[in-house]
Design a protein around this motif. Structure first.
Motif, short mmCIF file in Angstrom:
data_model
loop_
_atom_site.label_atom_id
_atom_site.label_comp_id
_atom_site.label_asym_id
_atom_site.label_seq_id
_atom_site.Cartn_x
_atom_site.Cartn_y
_atom_site.Cartn_z
N CYS A 88 24.06 28.60 21.38
CA CYS A 88 22.79 29.21 21.75
C CYS A 88 23.01 30.65 22.19
N CYS A 89 21.93 31.34 22.32
CA CYS A 89 21.88 32.62 23.04
C CYS A 89 22.64 33.76 22.38
N THR A 90 22.77 33.75 21.05
CA THR A 90 23.43 34.88 20.41
C THR A 90 22.44 36.03 20.21
N ASP A 91 22.95 37.21 20.28
CA ASP A 91 22.21 38.42 19.94
C ASP A 91 23.18 39.20 19.07
N ARG A 92 22.93 39.26 17.78
CA ARG A 92 23.96 39.58 16.81
C ARG A 92 24.04 41.04 16.38
N GLY A 93 23.54 41.94 17.18
CA GLY A 93 23.65 43.36 16.85
C GLY A 93 23.81 44.19 18.10
N GLY A 94 24.72 45.13 18.10
CA GLY A 94 24.94 45.99 19.26
C GLY A 94 25.89 47.11 18.93
N LYS A 95 26.65 47.51 19.93
CA LYS A 95 27.58 48.64 19.81
C LYS A 95 28.96 48.24 20.29
N PHE A 96 29.99 48.94 19.78
CA PHE A 96 31.34 48.75 20.28
C PHE A 96 31.95 50.11 20.61
N THR A 97 32.83 50.10 21.60
CA THR A 97 33.61 51.27 21.97
C THR A 97 34.97 50.77 22.45
N PHE A 98 35.87 51.69 22.71
CA PHE A 98 37.14 51.39 23.35
C PHE A 98 37.18 52.16 24.66
N ASN A 99 37.55 51.48 25.75
CA ASN A 99 37.63 52.16 27.04
C ASN A 99 39.00 52.83 27.20
N GLY A 100 39.23 53.46 28.33
CA GLY A 100 40.46 54.20 28.58
C GLY A 100 41.72 53.35 28.59
N GLN A 101 41.57 52.03 28.76
CA GLN A 101 42.72 51.13 28.76
C GLN A 101 42.97 50.53 27.37
N ALA A 113 26.81 31.01 23.65
CA ALA A 113 27.40 30.00 24.53
C ALA A 113 27.32 28.66 23.82
N ILE A 114 28.23 27.76 24.20
CA ILE A 114 28.23 26.41 23.64
C ILE A 114 27.07 25.63 24.23
N GLY A 115 26.39 24.85 23.39
CA GLY A 115 25.31 24.00 23.86
C GLY A 115 23.95 24.62 23.64
N SER A 116 22.97 24.03 24.30
CA SER A 116 21.59 24.48 24.10
C SER A 116 21.14 25.47 25.16
N THR A 117 21.92 25.61 26.20
CA THR A 117 21.59 26.60 27.23
C THR A 117 22.87 27.30 27.65
N GLY A 118 22.73 28.42 28.21
CA GLY A 118 23.91 29.16 28.67
C GLY A 118 23.48 30.47 29.28
N ARG A 119 24.39 31.06 30.03
CA ARG A 119 24.11 32.36 30.59
C ARG A 119 24.39 33.42 29.54
N ARG A 120 23.38 34.18 29.24
CA ARG A 120 23.51 35.20 28.20
C ARG A 120 24.25 36.41 28.75
N ALA A 121 25.26 36.82 28.05
CA ALA A 121 25.97 38.05 28.37
C ALA A 121 25.47 39.15 27.44
N CYS A 122 25.49 40.38 27.91
CA CYS A 122 25.09 41.53 27.09
C CYS A 122 26.21 42.53 26.91
N LYS A 123 27.29 42.35 27.66
CA LYS A 123 28.43 43.25 27.56
C LYS A 123 29.71 42.44 27.75
N TYR A 124 30.68 42.70 26.88
CA TYR A 124 31.97 42.01 26.92
C TYR A 124 33.09 43.04 26.91
N VAL A 125 34.18 42.72 27.58
CA VAL A 125 35.40 43.52 27.52
C VAL A 125 36.51 42.60 27.01
N PHE A 126 37.20 43.03 25.95
CA PHE A 126 38.25 42.25 25.31
C PHE A 126 39.57 43.00 25.34
N GLU A 127 40.65 42.24 25.42
CA GLU A 127 42.00 42.79 25.25
C GLU A 127 42.58 42.23 23.97
N ARG A 128 43.36 43.06 23.29
CA ARG A 128 43.99 42.63 22.05
C ARG A 128 45.07 41.60 22.36
#
Length: 135
Positions: A88-101, A113-128
């Motif tokens: 649930c709760c996908t929003d499939r379009g946005g922007k990407f950048t790389f931070n200073g790290q 999120a898994i299931g029928s409900t979930g807390r929607r996130a609007c910003k993610y930070v990932f590490e390779r």
């Protein structure tokens, strides 16, 4: 026998690789607890993506699909082609950048999120992830 090989330049396809979520934020900018973080996000050179929230077994993903990214504008979109869990709760379009790290930051989208409900996130930070982890 034949196999397709995709050669790419990391300067034009910087997203290619495997990533792990390290932080997420709601749409008001407040950091969310991890809950079910994106354990592994795989972005392939051929435009396919794979998303894993809960590790299960090698090769398993919650959902998979295709993505498009524009390095010049930072635009990012994705579509889900198949899934092993209700998402649930996908929003499939946005922007990407790389931070200073060197972390990959997605904004104004949600990997869901898994299931029928979930807390929607609007910003993610990932590490390779270390590519040798998949050998």
């Amino acid at each position: 026998m034949s196999i397709q090989v995709f050669l790419y330049d990391t300067s034009t396809r910087p997203l290619v690789g495997a990533w792990r979520e390290v932080r997420r934020f709601n749409c008001n900018g407040r950091e969310l607890g991890q809950g079910d973080p994106v354990n592994t996000l795989v972005l392939r050179a051929d435009g396919h993506l794979h998303v894993l929230f809960r590790p299960f077994e090698f090769g398993y993903f919650e959902y998979w699909g295709r993505y498009a990214a524009d390095s010049a504008s930072g635009g990012f979109t994705f579509e889900i082609i198949g899934q092993n869990q209700p998402i649930c709760c996908t929003d499939r379009g946005g922007k990407f950048t790389f931070n200073g790290q060197g972390q990959l930051v997605f904004e104004n989208l949600s990997f869901g999120a898994i299931g029928s409900t979930g807390r929607r996130a609007c910003k993610y930070v990932f590490e390779r992830l270390d590519p040798t982890a998949f050998n």
